[in-house]
Design a protein around this motif. Structure first.
Motif, PDB file in Angstrom:
ATOM      1  N   GLY A   1      84.997  30.562 122.172  1.00  0.00           N
ATOM      2  CA  GLY A   1      86.322  30.199 122.348  1.00  0.00           C
ATOM      3  C   GLY A   1      86.637  28.984 123.169  1.00  0.00           C
ATOM      4  N   VAL A   2      86.076  28.979 124.304  1.00  0.00           N
ATOM      5  CA  VAL A   2      86.388  27.959 125.313  1.00  0.00           C
ATOM      6  C   VAL A   2      85.418  26.714 124.724  1.00  0.00           C
ATOM      7  CG1 VAL A   2      85.731  27.304 127.494  1.00  0.00           C
ATOM      8  CG2 VAL A   2      86.755  29.444 127.260  1.00  0.00           C
ATOM      9  N   ALA A   3      84.450  26.867 124.208  1.00  0.00           N
ATOM     10  CA  ALA A   3      83.506  26.022 123.805  1.00  0.00           C
ATOM     11  C   ALA A   3      84.178  25.366 122.660  1.00  0.00           C
ATOM     12  CB  ALA A   3      81.910  26.450 123.201  1.00  0.00           C
ATOM     13  N   ARG A   4      84.889  25.883 121.688  1.00  0.00           N
ATOM     14  CA  ARG A   4      85.236  25.325 120.576  1.00  0.00           C
ATOM     15  C   ARG A   4      86.552  24.364 121.012  1.00  0.00           C
ATOM     16  NH1 ARG A   4      84.297  23.430 115.495  1.00  0.00           N
ATOM     17  NH2 ARG A   4      86.053  23.600 114.461  1.00  0.00           N
ATOM     18  N   VAL A   5      87.470  25.081 121.848  1.00  0.00           N
ATOM     19  CA  VAL A   5      88.675  24.444 122.286  1.00  0.00           C
ATOM     20  C   VAL A   5      88.240  23.116 122.952  1.00  0.00           C
ATOM     21  CG1 VAL A   5      90.667  24.250 124.016  1.00  0.00           C
ATOM     22  CG2 VAL A   5      90.103  26.350 122.279  1.00  0.00           C
ATOM     23  N   ASN A   6      87.220  23.030 123.774  1.00  0.00           N
ATOM     24  CA  ASN A   6      86.676  21.832 124.779  1.00  0.00           C
ATOM     25  C   ASN A   6      85.784  21.023 123.726  1.00  0.00           C
ATOM     26  OD1 ASN A   6      88.418  22.671 126.796  1.00  0.00           O
ATOM     27  ND2 ASN A   6      86.690  23.835 127.653  1.00  0.00           N
ATOM     28  N   LYS A   7      85.520  21.041 122.549  1.00  0.00           N
ATOM     29  CA  LYS A   7      84.761  20.525 121.945  1.00  0.00           C
ATOM     30  C   LYS A   7      85.438  19.214 121.365  1.00  0.00           C
ATOM     31  CE  LYS A   7      82.001  20.098 117.698  1.00  0.00           C
ATOM     32  NZ  LYS A   7      81.988  20.464 116.243  1.00  0.00           N
ATOM     33  N   LYS A   8      84.522  17.901 121.673  1.00  0.00           N
ATOM     34  CA  LYS A   8      85.466  16.556 121.469  1.00  0.00           C
ATOM     35  C   LYS A   8      85.282  16.310 119.862  1.00  0.00           C
ATOM     36  CE  LYS A   8      84.285  14.442 125.805  1.00  0.00           C
ATOM     37  NZ  LYS A   8      83.477  13.530 126.584  1.00  0.00           N
ATOM     38  N   GLN A   9      86.203  15.726 119.596  1.00  0.00           N
ATOM     39  CA  GLN A   9      86.347  15.582 117.997  1.00  0.00           C
ATOM     40  C   GLN A   9      85.375  14.361 117.811  1.00  0.00           C
ATOM     41  OE1 GLN A   9      88.126  17.234 115.832  1.00  0.00           O
ATOM     42  NE2 GLN A   9      88.590  18.597 117.112  1.00  0.00           N
ATOM     43  N   LYS A  10      85.011  14.098 116.697  1.00  0.00           N
ATOM     44  CA  LYS A  10      84.298  13.143 116.120  1.00  0.00           C
ATOM     45  C   LYS A  10      85.237  11.790 115.866  1.00  0.00           C
ATOM     46  CE  LYS A  10      79.951  15.158 114.565  1.00  0.00           C
ATOM     47  NZ  LYS A  10      79.173  15.320 113.146  1.00  0.00           N
TER      48      LYS A  10
END
Length: 75
Positions: free
Chosen positions: A61-70
């Motif tokens: 969950g934390v990884a997905r929220v902090n993933k940068k958008q392309k």
């Protein structure tokens, strides 16, 4: 892990809490199926599996929220 990653990607907020929730729900489903099939009770191994599933859900969950958008550039 993948369930939390996908779900939090749809919501895009509160990755830690939503990841824990999905991790717990996945554990609960697997635990109930395990109880039905094998009649095992809650043991130390079950507790370790619960904690590891919740931890993996929180990390996803934390990884997905902090993933940068392309960034898509217009041509």
């Amino acid at each position: 892990f993948l369930g939390s990653y996908y779900y939090v990607g749809k919501i895009k907020t509160k990755g830690f809490l939503n990841g824990i929730l999905i991790g717990f729900l996945v554990f609960a489903v697997v635990f109930v199926i395990s109880l039905i099939l094998s009649k095992n009770v809650f043991t130390l191994v079950t507790l370790i599996r619960l904690l590891s599933t919740i931890f993996a859900g929180a990390v996803a969950g934390v990884a997905r929220v902090n993933k940068k958008q392309k960034v898509k550039y217009l041509k």
